[in-house]
Design a protein around this motif. Sequence first.
Motif, PDB file in Angstrom:
ATOM      1  N   LEU A 163       0.859  -1.175   0.000  1.00 19.36           N
ATOM      2  CA  LEU A 163       0.000   0.000   0.000  1.00 19.36           C
ATOM      3  C   LEU A 163       0.896   1.226   0.000  1.00 19.36           C
ATOM      4  CD1 LEU A 163      -2.738  -0.819   2.692  1.00 19.36           C
ATOM      5  CD2 LEU A 163      -2.854  -1.212   0.222  1.00 19.36           C
ATOM      6  N   PHE A 164       0.497   2.253  -0.740  1.00 20.76           N
ATOM      7  CA  PHE A 164       1.242   3.503  -0.765  1.00 20.76           C
ATOM      8  C   PHE A 164       0.325   4.626  -0.292  1.00 20.76           C
ATOM      9  CE2 PHE A 164       3.678   0.946  -3.696  1.00 20.76           C
ATOM     10  CZ  PHE A 164       4.993   1.314  -3.447  1.00 20.76           C
ATOM     11  N   ALA A 173      -2.290  11.257  -5.303  1.00 22.01           N
ATOM     12  CA  ALA A 173      -1.026  10.801  -5.887  1.00 22.01           C
ATOM     13  C   ALA A 173      -0.187  10.102  -4.824  1.00 22.01           C
ATOM     14  CB  ALA A 173      -0.270  11.987  -6.477  1.00 22.01           C
ATOM     15  N   THR A 174       0.746   9.271  -5.274  1.00 26.25           N
ATOM     16  CA  THR A 174       1.574   8.498  -4.358  1.00 26.25           C
ATOM     17  C   THR A 174       2.352   9.407  -3.432  1.00 26.25           C
ATOM     18  OG1 THR A 174       1.788   6.732  -5.986  1.00 26.25           O
ATOM     19  CG2 THR A 174       3.399   6.774  -4.202  1.00 26.25           C
ATOM     20  N   GLY A 175       2.257   9.132  -2.134  1.00 27.30           N
ATOM     21  CA  GLY A 175       2.877   9.973  -1.128  1.00 27.30           C
ATOM     22  C   GLY A 175       4.209   9.449  -0.630  1.00 27.30           C
ATOM     23  N   TYR A 191       7.721   1.614   5.625  1.00 26.90           N
ATOM     24  CA  TYR A 191       8.950   2.316   5.268  1.00 26.90           C
ATOM     25  C   TYR A 191       8.599   3.665   4.633  1.00 26.90           C
ATOM     26  CZ  TYR A 191      11.091  -2.426   5.106  1.00 26.90           C
ATOM     27  OH  TYR A 191      11.537  -3.693   5.383  1.00 26.90           O
ATOM     28  N   PRO A 192       9.519   4.619   4.685  1.00 25.62           N
ATOM     29  CA  PRO A 192       9.386   5.778   3.800  1.00 25.62           C
ATOM     30  C   PRO A 192       9.597   5.346   2.353  1.00 25.62           C
ATOM     31  CG  PRO A 192      10.899   6.240   5.620  1.00 25.62           C
ATOM     32  CD  PRO A 192      10.656   4.768   5.621  1.00 25.62           C
ATOM     33  N   VAL A 193       8.889   5.956   1.437  1.00 23.01           N
ATOM     34  CA  VAL A 193       9.082   5.677   0.014  1.00 23.01           C
ATOM     35  C   VAL A 193      10.497   6.074  -0.390  1.00 23.01           C
ATOM     36  CG1 VAL A 193       8.401   6.446  -2.298  1.00 23.01           C
ATOM     37  CG2 VAL A 193       6.666   5.812  -0.632  1.00 23.01           C
ATOM     38  N   GLY A 194      11.112   5.290  -1.248  1.00 26.99           N
ATOM     39  CA  GLY A 194      12.457   5.598  -1.712  1.00 26.99           C
ATOM     40  C   GLY A 194      13.546   4.944  -0.899  1.00 26.99           C
ATOM     41  N   THR A 195      13.184   4.151   0.118  1.00 26.03           N
ATOM     42  CA  THR A 195      14.178   3.443   0.917  1.00 26.03           C
ATOM     43  C   THR A 195      14.155   1.964   0.555  1.00 26.03           C
ATOM     44  OG1 THR A 195      12.590   3.052   2.718  1.00 26.03           O
ATOM     45  CG2 THR A 195      13.935   5.049   2.838  1.00 26.03           C
ATOM     46  N   MET A 196      15.210   1.268   0.950  1.00 18.89           N
ATOM     47  CA  MET A 196      15.276  -0.164   0.714  1.00 18.89           C
ATOM     48  C   MET A 196      14.575  -0.907   1.843  1.00 18.89           C
ATOM     49  SD  MET A 196      19.249  -0.437  -0.574  1.00 18.89           S
ATOM     50  CE  MET A 196      19.113  -2.188  -0.980  1.00 18.89           C
ATOM     51  N   ASN A 197      14.267  -2.171   1.608  1.00 19.16           N
ATOM     52  CA  ASN A 197      13.621  -3.000   2.629  1.00 19.16           C
ATOM     53  C   ASN A 197      14.648  -3.495   3.639  1.00 19.16           C
ATOM     54  OD1 ASN A 197      11.403  -2.604   1.033  1.00 19.16           O
ATOM     55  ND2 ASN A 197      10.962  -4.749   0.677  1.00 19.16           N
ATOM     56  N   VAL A 198      15.127  -2.569   4.441  1.00 16.96           N
ATOM     57  CA  VAL A 198      16.113  -2.902   5.467  1.00 16.96           C
ATOM     58  C   VAL A 198      15.627  -2.364   6.802  1.00 16.96           C
ATOM     59  CG1 VAL A 198      18.084  -2.970   3.885  1.00 16.96           C
ATOM     60  CG2 VAL A 198      17.431  -0.805   4.932  1.00 16.96           C
ATOM     61  N   ALA A 199      16.083  -3.008   7.881  1.00 15.48           N
ATOM     62  CA  ALA A 199      15.594  -2.652   9.210  1.00 15.48           C
ATOM     63  C   ALA A 199      15.855  -1.195   9.552  1.00 15.48           C
ATOM     64  CB  ALA A 199      16.243  -3.565  10.244  1.00 15.48           C
ATOM     65  N   ALA A 200      16.980  -0.643   9.071  1.00 16.50           N
ATOM     66  CA  ALA A 200      17.325   0.736   9.415  1.00 16.50           C
ATOM     67  C   ALA A 200      16.318   1.734   8.867  1.00 16.50           C
ATOM     68  CB  ALA A 200      18.725   1.066   8.891  1.00 16.50           C
ATOM     69  N   ALA A 201      15.595   1.369   7.803  1.00 11.19           N
ATOM     70  CA  ALA A 201      14.617   2.290   7.204  1.00 11.19           C
ATOM     71  C   ALA A 201      13.206   2.060   7.735  1.00 11.19           C
ATOM     72  CB  ALA A 201      14.625   2.144   5.680  1.00 11.19           C
ATOM     73  N   ALA A 202      12.957   0.933   8.426  1.00 11.51           N
ATOM     74  CA  ALA A 202      11.615   0.603   8.897  1.00 11.51           C
ATOM     75  C   ALA A 202      11.240   1.433  10.121  1.00 11.51           C
ATOM     76  CB  ALA A 202      11.531  -0.881   9.237  1.00 11.51           C
ATOM     77  N   TYR A 203       9.931   1.712  10.265  1.00 11.17           N
ATOM     78  CA  TYR A 203       9.499   2.404  11.480  1.00 11.17           C
ATOM     79  C   TYR A 203       8.334   1.694  12.175  1.00 11.17           C
ATOM     80  CZ  TYR A 203       5.865   4.603   8.490  1.00 11.17           C
ATOM     81  OH  TYR A 203       4.815   4.852   7.646  1.00 11.17           O
ATOM     82  N   TRP A 204       7.813   0.607  11.587  1.00  6.80           N
ATOM     83  CA  TRP A 204       6.774  -0.197  12.229  1.00  6.80           C
ATOM     84  C   TRP A 204       6.750  -1.545  11.536  1.00  6.80           C
ATOM     85  CZ3 TRP A 204       2.440  -2.825  10.561  1.00  6.80           C
ATOM     86  CH2 TRP A 204       1.505  -3.210  11.537  1.00  6.80           C
ATOM     87  N   ASP A 205       6.544  -2.616  12.307  1.00  8.03           N
ATOM     88  CA  ASP A 205       6.424  -3.937  11.691  1.00  8.03           C
ATOM     89  C   ASP A 205       5.661  -4.863  12.625  1.00  8.03           C
ATOM     90  OD1 ASP A 205       8.545  -6.059  12.995  1.00  8.03           O
ATOM     91  OD2 ASP A 205       9.244  -3.985  13.186  1.00  8.03           O
ATOM     92  N   THR A 206       5.259  -6.005  12.103  1.00  6.82           N
ATOM     93  CA  THR A 206       4.480  -6.973  12.875  1.00  6.82           C
ATOM     94  C   THR A 206       5.339  -8.003  13.585  1.00  6.82           C
ATOM     95  OG1 THR A 206       4.188  -8.264  10.837  1.00  6.82           O
ATOM     96  CG2 THR A 206       2.434  -6.714  11.443  1.00  6.82           C
TER      97      THR A 206
END
Length: 791
Positions: A163-164, A173-175, A191-206
């Motif tokens: 989801l975007f 438009a895509t945010g 994640y913020p858009v434009g980041t890779m799927n890495v823990a350092a870029a994540a801000y919430w997860d299950t």
Amino acid sequence: MAKPLDLPLLLILITMVASLVSVSCAQTNVTSGVSLQAAAGASWPSPSGHFAFGFYAIEGGLAVGVWLATAPNITVTWTASRNDTSATSGALRLTYDGRLLWTGANGQDRTVAAPPQPAVAAAMRDDGNFVLYAANATVVWSTFAAPTDTLLAGQDLSPGAQLFSSISATSRATGKYRLTNQLNDGNLVMYPVGTMNVAAAAYWDTGTFQIGFPLTLRLDASGVLYLVGNNGSYTKNLTKASAAQAVEQAHYHRVTLDPDGVLRSYRHGLLSSGRWKTDVEWIGPSDRCHVKGACGFNSYCVLDRDAQPSCLCPPGFDLMDAGDAAGGCTASSGAGECTVGQRADPGLSMATMQNVSWADTPYGVLAAGTSAADCQAACISDCFCAAALLDTNDGTCTKQQLPLRYGREGGGYTLFMKTGGAASPALGGGGNHHHRLGRAITVALVGVGLLAFVALCALLASARLLWLNQRTVRRHIALAAAEALDEEAPLRSYSYEELEHATYSFRDPLGRGAFGTVFKGTLRNGGERAVAVKRLEKLVEDGEREFQREVSAIGRTSHRNLVRLLGFCHEGANRLLVYEYMSNGSLADFLFKAGGGGYPPWRDRVGVALDVARGLHYLHDELDSRVIHCDVKPQNILMDAAGTAKISDFGLAKLLQPDQTRTFTGVRGTRGYLAPEWYRGAGPVTVKADVYSYGVVLLEIVACRRSMEMEEAGEERTLAEWAYELLVKGEATSAMSSDEVVGAAEVERVVKVAMWCVQAEPQSRPSMDSVILMLQGRLEMPFPPPPASSY
């Protein structure tokens, strides 16, 4: 006599009729050829009328989507082609070849849906799903299968789907944020858009990253949002069921990744009075300051009394836009900018922020157990260091560059921020100091402070007068040199006939650019002089803009590293520019077309790199009005008979006012050389965009390879990433495309300069003055972080 119908054909017709009857029972309200004229609110409704598919109003026009007909405002749950520009005309139509089109919008057709099988009918269903049916009554396309920012009850977010968020409540438009259902580990992450799927870029997860199988995110009719996998044997509820309310005639649930990066579960209830009531039943994350990007670069987030996020600037920084606190902060002093001989500038100090959290993206690390004093000293003695982050748990100290990102109050870190003034007091919950000075000592200190302040002001005033005087002297010298050259070929206006004669009716083309063709010619006033004449041939307005930029940017410059503009023709529809002729072609020819398969000597290539750097330094720092070239690449760097590199082609240049350091403008330049800030489309562009392009060119000079060569060959890494890998391994000389013996330290130095130039954020890139000093080995530099494309 009519021929009887073949039995096979009769069976096909019977099948089609039965299929259409079946489709009709499935709430079909659209068939092939039916159209819906564009108008705000025009729609194909669901049987209950609660959902609709059609046109809704947005700023500047209309969009196509699905909405829940809440009042007073509709609730959009899906948008077609959300990043397209708005339009106001046309019609929605299910074509006879089975596609759903917005026809005639701004004179062109827009595809809303192109199913893998032709669709013969469509329906807006009461669950909020708009579907297309094939002739056999199977669903061949649906809005549920292509979610944008929202899930409705019964809709899944499949493994690998995202989801975007939207840009705002009024723009679909895509945010800035995305919710990713990670296929590889079963974790649901924001994640913020434009980041890779890495823990350092994540801000919430299950926290399901060790589950061992993919999961599906699902919302049920009771409002429970849950993960399910392994054929239904595993479930994890994220929310609780919503309590039934007797006063409701109907209710609907949705989960939306909102523009602020928070995932919210909503309940929409239709009351017996006919009024709609909307409640937020769950949010994640609960602390909105945990959303990475809630505050812009160099700012940090704090929650107010109402748990709303506020953005503040750290010491030594001011808001970039006073009217937009979330837009980020910019340094109010030059602290952290490398200059000649800077080691421990007595004018620099470190401000302290305790109990904070920032993204830890270091370029240098001091081992665990580092004291606060040593951490500060390590940063203040390093001119590349803008801040230091101390982990208060284990004492690890990391050196940071600007911009700082993802700052928030609370966390196990202390930030030491380099400032240009006296040390600031500790912020963010630091320990209280109970030392009190006697009145006499306080008065004495104030007096000394005032005297020091007066002396400092006098010193600064003297220094500024000296600087202005030196600048005036340098400027007079430069103008004198320019006038000496102008005596030979002053900037003048030519008639079209003169230039037509000089180029033998534009017979000898040298090359073609975005705006026109360049021809070789000869001026014969007082002798013969080879010139290059650019005839602007694009649209009139584009040609006029380039003409004005060229004349304004380099009209009377005599700088040895810029191609001189000798004159022009501005006559009717004719726009021609006359330049000094470069006999040795472009840097691209120099690097990539060397005769006999060889390459230019290393020393010549370094000389060219310095030539270009000096030319950009002149444009960025030595003119009254700074110039951003905007298209630095080998094709726009020409070589004269002596092998001197000269920057050319200012048709895309951006001139800054004397008091400007940045500007807002559309994307300009060439793919492969564009700085990341051009693509982001937000925030200002500075001269650091040219620094990035220069860094790419510098890598091409080292490797004698084009920047896009690896991508065109199908490789997943860029030239910068490849060179950085070699640098990390200590194999920088392997980046050279020749067998020439060159000192490893020298090659490593040049590659490191290039890496600093191609950093992701403008503030992290050096000035061109510093680039020259680093290339010459007169300014030390630490090991660089990964280049922009590695983030």
